[in-house]
Design a protein around this motif. Structure first.
Motif, PDB file in Angstrom:
ATOM      1  N   ASP A  46       0.824  -1.206   0.000  1.00  0.00           N
ATOM      2  CA  ASP A  46       0.000   0.000   0.000  1.00  0.00           C
ATOM      3  C   ASP A  46       0.862   1.262   0.000  1.00  0.00           C
ATOM      4  N   ASP A  47       1.995   1.224   0.694  1.00  0.00           N
ATOM      5  CA  ASP A  47       2.909   2.370   0.667  1.00  0.00           C
ATOM      6  C   ASP A  47       3.387   2.637  -0.759  1.00  0.00           C
ATOM      7  N   ILE A  48       3.745   1.570  -1.462  1.00  0.00           N
ATOM      8  CA  ILE A  48       4.217   1.714  -2.842  1.00  0.00           C
ATOM      9  C   ILE A  48       3.098   2.220  -3.732  1.00  0.00           C
ATOM     10  N   MET A  49       1.911   1.650  -3.562  1.00  0.00           N
ATOM     11  CA  MET A  49       0.769   2.066  -4.372  1.00  0.00           C
ATOM     12  C   MET A  49       0.420   3.538  -4.124  1.00  0.00           C
ATOM     13  N   ASN A  50       0.437   3.965  -2.878  1.00  0.00           N
ATOM     14  CA  ASN A  50       0.134   5.362  -2.564  1.00  0.00           C
ATOM     15  C   ASN A  50       1.129   6.305  -3.225  1.00  0.00           C
ATOM     16  N   GLU A  51       2.403   5.924  -3.175  1.00  0.00           N
ATOM     17  CA  GLU A  51       3.424   6.758  -3.809  1.00  0.00           C
ATOM     18  C   GLU A  51       3.276   6.760  -5.327  1.00  0.00           C
ATOM     19  N   ARG A  52       2.919   5.618  -5.879  1.00  0.00           N
ATOM     20  CA  ARG A  52       2.662   5.549  -7.319  1.00  0.00           C
ATOM     21  C   ARG A  52       1.569   6.540  -7.719  1.00  0.00           C
ATOM     22  N   ARG A  53       0.481   6.527  -6.966  1.00  0.00           N
ATOM     23  CA  ARG A  53      -0.634   7.388  -7.335  1.00  0.00           C
ATOM     24  C   ARG A  53      -0.243   8.860  -7.259  1.00  0.00           C
ATOM     25  N   LYS A  54       0.472   9.232  -6.214  1.00  0.00           N
ATOM     26  CA  LYS A  54       0.884  10.626  -6.076  1.00  0.00           C
ATOM     27  C   LYS A  54       1.821  11.055  -7.189  1.00  0.00           C
ATOM     28  N   GLU A  55       2.769  10.196  -7.508  1.00  0.00           N
ATOM     29  CA  GLU A  55       3.784  10.533  -8.507  1.00  0.00           C
ATOM     30  C   GLU A  55       3.224  10.567  -9.919  1.00  0.00           C
ATOM     31  N   LEU A  56       2.341   9.642 -10.234  1.00  0.00           N
ATOM     32  CA  LEU A  56       1.851   9.502 -11.610  1.00  0.00           C
ATOM     33  C   LEU A  56       0.495  10.167 -11.832  1.00  0.00           C
ATOM     34  N   PHE A  57       0.054  10.975 -10.890  1.00  0.00           N
ATOM     35  CA  PHE A  57      -1.222  11.672 -11.017  1.00  0.00           C
ATOM     36  C   PHE A  57      -1.240  12.468 -12.327  1.00  0.00           C
ATOM     37  N   GLY A  58      -2.324  12.306 -13.086  1.00  0.00           N
ATOM     38  CA  GLY A  58      -2.469  13.048 -14.330  1.00  0.00           C
ATOM     39  C   GLY A  58      -1.757  12.456 -15.527  1.00  0.00           C
ATOM     40  N   GLU A  59      -1.105  11.314 -15.342  1.00  0.00           N
ATOM     41  CA  GLU A  59      -0.343  10.701 -16.436  1.00  0.00           C
ATOM     42  C   GLU A  59      -0.994   9.424 -16.969  1.00  0.00           C
ATOM     43  N   GLY A  60      -2.195   9.113 -16.491  1.00  0.00           N
ATOM     44  CA  GLY A  60      -2.954   8.016 -17.075  1.00  0.00           C
ATOM     45  C   GLY A  60      -2.529   6.628 -16.661  1.00  0.00           C
ATOM     46  N   GLN A  61      -1.883   6.470 -15.504  1.00  0.00           N
ATOM     47  CA  GLN A  61      -1.378   5.157 -15.110  1.00  0.00           C
ATOM     48  C   GLN A  61      -2.095   4.546 -13.909  1.00  0.00           C
ATOM     49  N   TRP A  62      -2.729   5.351 -13.076  1.00  0.00           N
ATOM     50  CA  TRP A  62      -3.307   4.832 -11.836  1.00  0.00           C
ATOM     51  C   TRP A  62      -4.415   3.809 -12.105  1.00  0.00           C
ATOM     52  N   TRP A  63      -5.194   4.034 -13.147  1.00  0.00           N
ATOM     53  CA  TRP A  63      -6.284   3.112 -13.481  1.00  0.00           C
ATOM     54  C   TRP A  63      -5.759   1.695 -13.671  1.00  0.00           C
ATOM     55  N   PHE A  64      -4.604   1.569 -14.313  1.00  0.00           N
ATOM     56  CA  PHE A  64      -4.046   0.254 -14.587  1.00  0.00           C
ATOM     57  C   PHE A  64      -3.445  -0.375 -13.330  1.00  0.00           C
ATOM     58  N   CYS A  65      -2.993   0.468 -12.415  1.00  0.00           N
ATOM     59  CA  CYS A  65      -2.537  -0.056 -11.119  1.00  0.00           C
ATOM     60  C   CYS A  65      -3.702  -0.697 -10.376  1.00  0.00           C
ATOM     61  N   LEU A  66      -4.849  -0.019 -10.402  1.00  0.00           N
ATOM     62  CA  LEU A  66      -6.042  -0.551  -9.746  1.00  0.00           C
ATOM     63  C   LEU A  66      -6.508  -1.838 -10.423  1.00  0.00           C
ATOM     64  N   LYS A  67      -6.499  -1.843 -11.743  1.00  0.00           N
ATOM     65  CA  LYS A  67      -6.957  -3.019 -12.489  1.00  0.00           C
ATOM     66  C   LYS A  67      -6.081  -4.224 -12.204  1.00  0.00           C
ATOM     67  N   ARG A  68      -4.785  -4.020 -12.146  1.00  0.00           N
ATOM     68  CA  ARG A  68      -3.845  -5.117 -11.916  1.00  0.00           C
ATOM     69  C   ARG A  68      -4.138  -5.841 -10.614  1.00  0.00           C
ATOM     70  N   LEU A  69      -4.562  -5.090  -9.597  1.00  0.00           N
ATOM     71  CA  LEU A  69      -4.844  -5.666  -8.283  1.00  0.00           C
ATOM     72  C   LEU A  69      -6.338  -5.906  -8.064  1.00  0.00           C
ATOM     73  N   ASN A  70      -7.132  -5.594  -9.085  1.00  0.00           N
ATOM     74  CA  ASN A  70      -8.589  -5.771  -8.995  1.00  0.00           C
ATOM     75  C   ASN A  70      -9.150  -5.078  -7.756  1.00  0.00           C
TER      76      ASN A  70
END
Length: 477
Positions: free
Chosen positions: A422-446
């Motif tokens: 969750d720490d990694i995921m939270n940092e991913r979301r903050k860093e990649l905000f607005g770049e179209g990647q968070w949706w796929f992070c969520l999908k990967r983990l369902n």
């Protein structure tokens, strides 16, 4: 038999930052004669790149608009998009809204297949940069198919075997014949095969891309950040394996990119500007040249307010872990309040220039949009090491990004506290905000998704994570 294909935007003048500047958007017929010279092949590839940054693809819909609305990073109540924001694809309007993205993507893939088939009839004896041409075309074909897979097919871990058996068509021939659907596993295999061949072809980028890049590169071998390059192939392999769930191979390729030492985190004082209307000469592994995406977002997010931030967006950057997590510099650098029609509204200015600057290129970082950046490689390394049980080194990789963004490292917060996924995921979301990647992070983990338009949390499922195919694709093939 002469093969013909319409390519847009390929009348180019060799000025400024290589051949991407001063583009005259005219359509031309490209045929076999074009591939008789190196200049013709290069023009065909430039045409592909410029087609990729149309609004239906990475100039808007595929890069930011659709994935960010789906991920609930932005809200909308506009027309067809409202159905996407609700993750409701049952309505015919949802299908219509996705259609152009599908059509444009496969059109560009057809351009690439035409280039590849013509290159198959040539060799390094014919063109000095033959391997670069072939590597770029293969890499781009793989990257576009991969994004179509992520958007329109179920994840590889789905329990719906019928859906997994028919994912998307992986088109490798320039032909009018209908290509049958490949399974999810088959698409991954084909993507990986193309990317690995691209990696071999693009080895010259080790020399062509210096560690310190200042911009202003000219000719086909200049501005390699704007081409699908060696490190783009390796970074995409890391992303593909990560999405597939193969963290061993994801780690292997992420490490290759990091160990190249070609990419560094920007200084904190440059956070507010290093991606605004431009790619980063430090962090961008691969980006697409465009002068339009900033104005597209300005129009959508600032003028027409078709994309708005949710009311609780600031909580994302409020770190409550540890006694002194430090200030996340991304909050003040990438977001601000702006006056609009007499009201103040919060906007994301990470990629968009809030003054809608339209000045011409004058050197330095190139205009464009980053397709993949170096922080993502560190997140992949952290997750892979965490899965292996190497918690200390996993934390080191996560802390590399955390400290670069102004916060106290996890290692210096609570002594003995290990990081979590969750720490990694939270940092991913903050860093990649607005770049179209968070949706796929969520999908990967369902993951379950809180949908603002419904004020409800929807359970993770194929239904919410798979965009509808165009109606025409459902006809018997």
């Amino acid at each position: 038999m002469m093969k013909r294909i319409l390519l847009a935007c390929i009348s180019l003048f060799f000025l400024g930052c290589g051949n991407f500047l001063d583009i005259n958007p005219e359509s031309e017929v490209v045929n076999d004669d074009m591939f008789s010279t190196a200049e013709g092949v290069e023009d065909a590839l430039y045409g592909v790149y410029m087609s990729m940054v149309k609004e239906d693809m990475y100039g808007g819909d595929m890069s930011v608009l659709f994935p960010e609305i789906l991920a609930q990073n932005f809200l909308t109540d506009e027309g067809y998009w409202i159905y996407l924001s609700r993750l409701d694809y049952s309505d015919v309007y949802a299908r219509v809204s996705c259609k152009d993205m599908w059509i444009q993507s496969y059109l560009v893939i057809s351009y690439l297949n035409n280039i590849i088939e013509n290159l198959d009839q040539k060799s390094v004896k014919d063109f000095k940069y033959y391997d670069l041409y072939r590597g770029e075309a293969l890499g781009l074909r793989a990257a576009i198919h991969f994004d179509l897979l992520r958007l329109f097919a179920v994840h590889i871990n789905s329990t719906n075997e019928n859906a997994k058996a028919e994912a998307i068509p992986y088109v490798t021939k320039y032909t009018f014949k209908v290509t049958p659907f490949s399974s999810v596993e088959e698409v991954y295999e084909k993507v990986i095969t193309d990317l690995k061949e691209a990696e071999i072809c693009l080895v010259e980028d080790k020399i062509l891309m210096p560690k310190i890049r200042k911009g202003g590169g000219k000719g086909f071998t200049g501005a390699r950040e704007l081409h699908f390059n060696l490190y783009a192939a390796q970074a995409m392999l890391a992303r593909v394996y990560w999405m597939k769930g193969d963290l061993t191979n994801a780690k292997k390729y992420a490490d290759k990119v990091i160990q190249s030492e070609k990419f560094q985190f920007v200084d904190q004082e440059d956070l507010a500007t290093f991606m605004k209307r431009r790619i980063s000469l430090s962090e961008t592994i691969w980006g697409l040249y465009t002068t339009e995406i900033s104005s597209f977002l300005y129009d959508m997010h600032m003028v027409k307010t078709l994309m708005t931030l949710p009311s609780n967006w600031k909580l994302l950057y409020k770190n409550t872990e540890g006694p002194e997590p430090g200030e996340d510099k991304r909050l003040s650098a990438w977001f601000l309040s702006k006056e609009n029609t007499g009201n103040s509204k919060d906007i994301c200015v990470k990629i968009m220039d809030e003054s809608n600057d339209a000045s011409e290129y004058s050197g330095g970082a190139y205009f464009g949009f980053s397709m993949i950046r170096i922080p993502e490689m560190y997140y992949i390394m952290a997750e892979a090491l965490l899965e292996e049980g190497d918690k200390e080194h996993a934390r080191d990789y996560l802390d590399a990004v955390v400290s670069a963004r102004g916060m106290v490292k996890f290692a210096d917060r609570d002594t003995g506290k290990d990081i979590t996924l969750d720490d990694i995921m939270n940092e991913r979301r903050k860093e990649l905000f607005g770049e179209g990647q968070w949706w796929f992070c969520l999908k990967r983990l369902n993951r379950d998704v809180y949908v603002h338009a419904l004020d409800a949390t929807l359970k993770g499922s194929d239904r919410i994570y798979t965009l509808p195919l165009p109606t025409e694709e459902l006809d018997p093939r």
